[in-house]
Structure formats: C-alpha cells, structure tokens
Motif scaffolding. Structure first.
Motif, PDB file in Angstrom:
ATOM      1  N   LYS A   1     -12.071   7.859  -2.364  1.00 33.17           N
ATOM      2  CA  LYS A   1     -13.146   9.138  -2.506  1.00 33.17           C
ATOM      3  C   LYS A   1     -14.412   8.882  -3.358  1.00 33.17           C
ATOM      4  CE  LYS A   1      -9.566  12.190  -1.160  1.00 33.17           C
ATOM      5  NZ  LYS A   1      -8.912  13.560  -1.318  1.00 33.17           N
ATOM      6  N   GLU A   2     -14.292   7.954  -4.367  1.00 34.45           N
ATOM      7  CA  GLU A   2     -15.500   7.950  -5.334  1.00 34.45           C
ATOM      8  C   GLU A   2     -15.896   6.283  -5.243  1.00 34.45           C
ATOM      9  OE1 GLU A   2     -13.955  11.196  -8.447  1.00 34.45           O
ATOM     10  OE2 GLU A   2     -13.381   9.234  -9.110  1.00 34.45           O
ATOM     11  N   LYS A   3     -17.088   6.347  -4.617  1.00 33.38           N
ATOM     12  CA  LYS A   3     -17.435   5.104  -4.319  1.00 33.38           C
ATOM     13  C   LYS A   3     -18.608   4.632  -5.377  1.00 33.38           C
ATOM     14  CE  LYS A   3     -15.749   4.548  -0.062  1.00 33.38           C
ATOM     15  NZ  LYS A   3     -14.422   3.505   0.244  1.00 33.38           N
TER      16      LYS A   3
ATOM     17  N   TRP B   1     -17.310   4.281 -18.327  1.00 31.21           N
ATOM     18  CA  TRP B   1     -17.409   4.311 -16.846  1.00 31.21           C
ATOM     19  C   TRP B   1     -16.526   5.182 -16.165  1.00 31.21           C
ATOM     20  CZ3 TRP B   1     -18.366  -1.333 -14.939  1.00 31.21           C
ATOM     21  CH2 TRP B   1     -19.584  -1.980 -15.770  1.00 31.21           C
ATOM     22  N   ASN B   2     -17.188   5.832 -15.186  1.00 36.56           N
ATOM     23  CA  ASN B   2     -16.172   6.892 -14.210  1.00 36.56           C
ATOM     24  C   ASN B   2     -16.734   6.494 -12.763  1.00 36.56           C
ATOM     25  OD1 ASN B   2     -14.603   8.960 -13.200  1.00 36.56           O
ATOM     26  ND2 ASN B   2     -16.509  10.105 -13.493  1.00 36.56           N
ATOM     27  N   ASP B   3     -15.592   6.200 -12.129  1.00 38.87           N
ATOM     28  CA  ASP B   3     -15.972   6.145 -10.582  1.00 38.87           C
ATOM     29  C   ASP B   3     -16.367   7.647  -9.853  1.00 38.87           C
ATOM     30  OD1 ASP B   3     -13.256   6.945 -10.781  1.00 38.87           O
ATOM     31  OD2 ASP B   3     -12.482   5.824  -9.044  1.00 38.87           O
ATOM     32  N   LYS B   4     -17.286   7.884  -9.215  1.00 39.35           N
ATOM     33  CA  LYS B   4     -17.671   9.242  -8.958  1.00 39.35           C
ATOM     34  C   LYS B   4     -18.329   9.049  -7.514  1.00 39.35           C
ATOM     35  CE  LYS B   4     -18.662  13.267 -10.454  1.00 39.35           C
ATOM     36  NZ  LYS B   4     -17.334  14.151 -11.131  1.00 39.35           N
TER      37      LYS B   4
ATOM     38  N   ARG C   1      -7.986   5.924 -17.908  1.00 38.26           N
ATOM     39  CA  ARG C   1      -7.448   6.522 -16.759  1.00 38.26           C
ATOM     40  C   ARG C   1      -8.448   6.594 -15.498  1.00 38.26           C
ATOM     41  NH1 ARG C   1      -4.882   9.611 -20.641  1.00 38.26           N
ATOM     42  NH2 ARG C   1      -6.399  11.151 -20.449  1.00 38.26           N
ATOM     43  N   GLU C   2      -9.584   5.737 -15.716  1.00 32.07           N
ATOM     44  CA  GLU C   2     -10.552   5.451 -14.608  1.00 32.07           C
ATOM     45  C   GLU C   2     -10.396   3.986 -14.361  1.00 32.07           C
ATOM     46  OE1 GLU C   2     -12.065   7.748 -13.065  1.00 32.07           O
ATOM     47  OE2 GLU C   2     -11.957   9.588 -14.717  1.00 32.07           O
ATOM     48  N   PRO C   3     -10.743   3.563 -13.233  1.00 29.93           N
ATOM     49  CA  PRO C   3     -11.045   4.333 -11.972  1.00 29.93           C
ATOM     50  C   PRO C   3     -10.174   5.078 -11.496  1.00 29.93           C
ATOM     51  CG  PRO C   3     -11.174   2.197 -11.307  1.00 29.93           C
ATOM     52  CD  PRO C   3     -10.706   1.942 -12.913  1.00 29.93           C
ATOM     53  N   ASN C   4     -10.183   6.479 -10.762  1.00 26.57           N
ATOM     54  CA  ASN C   4      -9.120   7.151 -10.522  1.00 26.57           C
ATOM     55  C   ASN C   4      -9.531   7.791  -9.146  1.00 26.57           C
ATOM     56  OD1 ASN C   4     -10.829   9.173 -10.953  1.00 26.57           O
ATOM     57  ND2 ASN C   4      -9.537  10.255 -12.304  1.00 26.57           N
ATOM     58  N   GLY C   5     -10.647   7.420  -8.449  1.00 31.05           N
ATOM     59  CA  GLY C   5     -11.093   8.045  -7.358  1.00 31.05           C
ATOM     60  C   GLY C   5     -10.284   7.698  -6.014  1.00 31.05           C
ATOM     61  N   ASN C   6      -9.549   6.727  -6.073  1.00 28.12           N
ATOM     62  CA  ASN C   6      -8.972   5.913  -4.875  1.00 28.12           C
ATOM     63  C   ASN C   6     -10.109   5.757  -3.783  1.00 28.12           C
ATOM     64  OD1 ASN C   6      -6.323   5.956  -5.939  1.00 28.12           O
ATOM     65  ND2 ASN C   6      -6.389   8.089  -5.220  1.00 28.12           N
TER      66      ASN C   6
HETATM   67 CA   LIG Z   1     -13.276   8.842 -11.164  1.00 30.53          CA
END
Ligand SMILES: [Ca+2]
Length: 189
Positions: free
Chosen positions: A162-164, A174-177, A155-160
């Motif tokens: 906001k998470e660059k 990996w996770n967008d953060k 379910r990542e990347p999920n930051g739209n």
């Molecule tokens: Ca994320």
C-alpha cells in the motif's frame, strides 16, 4: 519554483557542459564554433581555454553565494535544493524534472545527512526519489536501479503493497508512505 539565481546556475552549468562536450560555445565572446576550431592559431585556442576557466570560476563563485544564502547544499558532486513547497510525489518529481533535476535520493550517509538538514530546516517530511515497483514491490531509485543505500526507520518499510513511495523524517530515517501525501520537495542536480 527554484529561486532565480538557481536558474542562472543551472543554465551556466548546462552551457559549460555543452561547451566541453561539443567544443562549441555560442554566444560567448571570442569563442569559435566547432568547425572554426580546425587549424586555429594558438592565440585563439588559448582564448577559448581562458573563457572556459573564467566560466568555471564564475560557477564556483555562484555556488558559493547560493550556499552562503542557504539556497543550495553541495554534497560530493550533487547539489541539493528545495523550492520550499509541499506536493504529492508525482508533482514534486515533476517540479524537479522541469528544472533539469530529479527528487533527491541519498546514496550514502553524507548525502542522507544533507537531505536531512533541509528536512529539519523546513520542519517538513520530504519525499525521496525512491519508490516501489508497481508489481515487484522492490524498492528502487526513480531510474529503476536497485537501492545502494538505505536508512529505514525502525520497523519500516511496513506498508506492504500500500505504501509505494518513501519519505524522510527529520531524524533522517525513511518510511514507506502513500504517494498522495503533501511532502516537501527537495531536488538534486
Ligand atoms: Ca511505512
């Protein structure tokens, strides 16, 4: 900062590349500059060849020692190393660039595992040398090239928007953060 031995390795590597690219090896005993190579007797050309071979051998030994001590990890052509410190994305990147590297960005499964091993060893999430474009939101390497490999967590990347930035979890996913968190610095060379 990297251990002192890493600086020696990097300096030797830079010297070796310079020697090979420009055919000049200032400061190495018995080696002429580029202009001096014209019409060199075979004995001097051979001396230069031997000096380069010795330098390569010494580099190989230094890499082995640093690997043995867990200071570096070699994967393919890359060398990975951490200073063990946590920093925000910009500071982590700067730390790597100051010593001639960049933030680690795995480009295949083998490299991802090597970075993951460092993450696990320190038990800290780490920023990768990957981020989203300011306007496009496209995930890219720091040099602007598009991703050739990814290992997103479920379910990542999920930051739209906001998470660059991108961090790695201890399982290698990996996770967008957000970019202003404090994450382990891992550099590649
Ligand atoms: Ca994320």
């Amino acid at each position: 900062m990297l251990p002192y031995s890493s600086y020696i390795l990097i300096a030797l590597a830079a010297l070796l590349v310079t020697c090979q690219a420009a055919s000049k090896c200032p400061g190495i005993s018995g080696l002429p500059g580029r202009d001096g190579l014209k019409g060199l007797p075979d004995s001097l050309a051979s001396k230069r060849h031997d000096a380069l071979a010795n330098l390569k051998h010494r580099l190989f030994q230094l890499e082995a020692v640093l690997s043995l001590n867990g200071k570096i990890r070699k994967v393919g052509e890359k060398i990975l190393a951490s200073n063990g410190k946590k920093a925000d994305f910009a500071s982590a990147l700067q730390s790597c660039e100051e010593v001639g590297g960049t933030l680690a960005a795995p480009k295949n499964e083998e490299e991802n595992k090597a970075v993951m091993d460092i993450v696990k060893e320190h038990n800290q999430y780490a920023y990768l040398g990957i981020r989203k474009g300011e306007t496009s939101g496209q995930v890219k390497y720091i040099n602007g090239m598009p991703l050739s490999y990814s290992n997103w967590h479920q379910r990542e990347p999920n930051g739209n928007g906001k998470e660059k930035c991108v961090e790695m979890y201890p399982d290698g996913t990996w996770n967008d953060k957000k970019c202003n968190m404090y994450r382990l610095t891992i550099c590649e060379f």
